[in-house]
Design a protein around this motif. Structure first.
Motif, PDB file in Angstrom:
ATOM      1  N   SER A   2      34.599  56.497  30.938  1.00  0.00           N
ATOM      2  CA  SER A   2      34.360  55.060  30.857  1.00  0.00           C
ATOM      3  C   SER A   2      33.661  54.587  32.122  1.00  0.00           C
ATOM      4  O   SER A   2      33.843  55.148  33.204  1.00  0.00           O
ATOM      5  CB  SER A   2      35.672  54.316  30.643  1.00  0.00           C
ATOM      6  OG  SER A   2      36.501  54.477  31.760  1.00  0.00           O
ATOM      7  N   VAL A 104      30.681  51.354  23.181  1.00  0.00           N
ATOM      8  CA  VAL A 104      30.623  50.124  22.379  1.00  0.00           C
ATOM      9  C   VAL A 104      30.833  50.376  20.886  1.00  0.00           C
ATOM     10  O   VAL A 104      30.852  49.436  20.101  1.00  0.00           O
ATOM     11  CB  VAL A 104      29.296  49.354  22.595  1.00  0.00           C
ATOM     12  CG1 VAL A 104      29.177  48.903  24.036  1.00  0.00           C
ATOM     13  CG2 VAL A 104      28.087  50.171  22.167  1.00  0.00           C
ATOM     14  N   LYS A 106      33.145  50.801  18.017  1.00  0.00           N
ATOM     15  CA  LYS A 106      34.550  50.471  17.800  1.00  0.00           C
ATOM     16  C   LYS A 106      34.837  50.389  16.307  1.00  0.00           C
ATOM     17  O   LYS A 106      33.937  50.160  15.499  1.00  0.00           O
ATOM     18  CB  LYS A 106      34.885  49.116  18.436  1.00  0.00           C
ATOM     19  CG  LYS A 106      34.586  49.023  19.923  1.00  0.00           C
ATOM     20  CD  LYS A 106      35.529  49.859  20.732  1.00  0.00           C
ATOM     21  CE  LYS A 106      35.228  49.729  22.215  1.00  0.00           C
ATOM     22  NZ  LYS A 106      35.972  50.665  23.017  1.00  0.00           N
ATOM     23  N   GLU A 119      30.353  47.009  18.832  1.00  0.00           N
ATOM     24  CA  GLU A 119      31.018  45.794  19.274  1.00  0.00           C
ATOM     25  C   GLU A 119      30.035  45.081  20.213  1.00  0.00           C
ATOM     26  O   GLU A 119      29.576  45.664  21.191  1.00  0.00           O
ATOM     27  CB  GLU A 119      32.291  46.159  20.041  1.00  0.00           C
ATOM     28  CG  GLU A 119      33.048  44.978  20.588  1.00  0.00           C
ATOM     29  CD  GLU A 119      34.302  45.436  21.325  1.00  0.00           C
ATOM     30  OE1 GLU A 119      35.374  45.448  20.708  1.00  0.00           O
ATOM     31  OE2 GLU A 119      34.187  45.805  22.517  1.00  0.00           O
ATOM     32  N   SER A 121      28.359  43.649  23.010  1.00  0.00           N
ATOM     33  CA  SER A 121      28.735  43.831  24.412  1.00  0.00           C
ATOM     34  C   SER A 121      27.493  43.711  25.287  1.00  0.00           C
ATOM     35  O   SER A 121      26.384  44.030  24.844  1.00  0.00           O
ATOM     36  CB  SER A 121      29.337  45.226  24.640  1.00  0.00           C
ATOM     37  OG  SER A 121      30.391  45.488  23.740  1.00  0.00           O
ATOM     38  N   GLU A 134      30.590  43.387  33.056  1.00  0.00           N
ATOM     39  CA  GLU A 134      30.549  43.741  31.644  1.00  0.00           C
ATOM     40  C   GLU A 134      31.220  42.645  30.842  1.00  0.00           C
ATOM     41  O   GLU A 134      32.139  41.996  31.313  1.00  0.00           O
ATOM     42  CB  GLU A 134      31.197  45.102  31.371  1.00  0.00           C
ATOM     43  CG  GLU A 134      32.685  45.155  31.616  1.00  0.00           C
ATOM     44  CD  GLU A 134      33.294  46.505  31.280  1.00  0.00           C
ATOM     45  OE1 GLU A 134      32.575  47.506  31.151  1.00  0.00           O
ATOM     46  OE2 GLU A 134      34.528  46.547  31.140  1.00  0.00           O
ATOM     47  N   TRP A 135      30.675  42.451  29.652  1.00  0.00           N
ATOM     48  CA  TRP A 135      31.231  41.493  28.699  1.00  0.00           C
ATOM     49  C   TRP A 135      31.435  42.257  27.404  1.00  0.00           C
ATOM     50  O   TRP A 135      30.493  42.867  26.892  1.00  0.00           O
ATOM     51  CB  TRP A 135      30.270  40.331  28.433  1.00  0.00           C
ATOM     52  CG  TRP A 135      30.022  39.440  29.609  1.00  0.00           C
ATOM     53  CD1 TRP A 135      30.645  38.258  29.884  1.00  0.00           C
ATOM     54  CD2 TRP A 135      29.049  39.618  30.650  1.00  0.00           C
ATOM     55  NE1 TRP A 135      30.121  37.696  31.026  1.00  0.00           N
ATOM     56  CE2 TRP A 135      29.148  38.511  31.512  1.00  0.00           C
ATOM     57  CE3 TRP A 135      28.112  40.622  30.934  1.00  0.00           C
ATOM     58  CZ2 TRP A 135      28.336  38.370  32.642  1.00  0.00           C
ATOM     59  CZ3 TRP A 135      27.316  40.490  32.051  1.00  0.00           C
ATOM     60  CH2 TRP A 135      27.429  39.369  32.895  1.00  0.00           C
ATOM     61  N   ARG A 136      32.646  42.231  26.871  1.00  0.00           N
ATOM     62  CA  ARG A 136      32.935  42.905  25.609  1.00  0.00           C
ATOM     63  C   ARG A 136      33.420  41.875  24.592  1.00  0.00           C
ATOM     64  O   ARG A 136      33.869  40.803  24.962  1.00  0.00           O
ATOM     65  CB  ARG A 136      33.965  44.002  25.818  1.00  0.00           C
ATOM     66  CG  ARG A 136      33.438  45.092  26.769  1.00  0.00           C
ATOM     67  CD  ARG A 136      34.287  46.334  26.723  1.00  0.00           C
ATOM     68  NE  ARG A 136      33.769  47.359  27.608  1.00  0.00           N
ATOM     69  CZ  ARG A 136      33.022  48.400  27.210  1.00  0.00           C
ATOM     70  NH1 ARG A 136      32.710  48.536  25.935  1.00  0.00           N
ATOM     71  NH2 ARG A 136      32.599  49.293  28.069  1.00  0.00           N
ATOM     72  N   LYS A 137      33.319  42.224  23.310  1.00  0.00           N
ATOM     73  CA  LYS A 137      33.696  41.303  22.228  1.00  0.00           C
ATOM     74  C   LYS A 137      33.005  39.949  22.430  1.00  0.00           C
ATOM     75  O   LYS A 137      33.631  38.893  22.380  1.00  0.00           O
ATOM     76  CB  LYS A 137      35.220  41.130  22.164  1.00  0.00           C
ATOM     77  CG  LYS A 137      35.940  42.418  21.820  1.00  0.00           C
ATOM     78  CD  LYS A 137      37.430  42.184  21.681  1.00  0.00           C
ATOM     79  CE  LYS A 137      38.116  43.506  21.381  1.00  0.00           C
ATOM     80  NZ  LYS A 137      39.564  43.409  21.400  1.00  0.00           N
TER      81      LYS A 137
END
Length: 158
Positions: A2, A104, A106, A119, A121, A134-137
């Motif tokens: 990761s 990313v 998922k 996802e 991101s 980082e920005w997820r969802k």
């Protein structure tokens, strides 16, 4: 594996619109925004891409390159870019190598069925190739403005 904030992002090379190869290492010295979206020419992805397009001059002023990534083929990516007049490159990641690098892919649910998909991101990489944010969802509304603020702050700190 990761990615971690403050750590180098492993180099990758991918095929992008304009039938060009894009390598992260070639972009050293500039900040890079890599945003992942589920599918070309869908409403949310079109809105997000349009927001990046409309703010490109401000990203340029912050020495920041924009790259969009999805699993669509190169032809679909090129059509999407042309139709929406995107002023940045889109990467075709059919083999999911870039998606896997950024983790990313998922398990998602659509109409009660589960499937693996991207996802939404976004990642901001600094001039030395290290992950800065980082920005997820991601929710599309207001997202690009938030990324731009982070890119500008990072640029100003440099």
């Amino acid at each position: 594996m990761s990615l971690e904030i403050g750590k180098p992002v492993p180099d990758f090379t991918a095929i992008a619109t304009g039938d060009r190869q894009v390598s992260l290492s070639e972009l050293r010295g500039r900040q890079v925004v890599i945003y992942f979206y589920p599918r070309a020419s869908t409403p949310g992805c079109t809105t997000e891409g349009g927001d990046f397009r409309d703010n490109k001059a401000a990203f340029d002023a912050a020495n920041t390159v924009i790259l969009g990534v999805s699993r669509d083929g190169l032809k679909a990516q090129q059509n999407f870019k042309d139709k929406q007049a995107f002023n940045f490159d889109l990467i075709s990641d059919k083999d999911e190598s870039v998606c896997q690098l950024f983790d990313v892919i998922k398990l998602k649910k659509l109409y009660g069925k589960e499937h693996l998909g991207i996802e939404r991101s976004t990642f901001l990489i600094d001039r030395e190739g290290k992950l800065a944010r980082e920005w997820r969802k991601v929710k599309v509304k207001g997202h690009v403005e938030e990324v731009l603020e982070a890119a500008q702050a990072l640029h100003d700190d440099a």
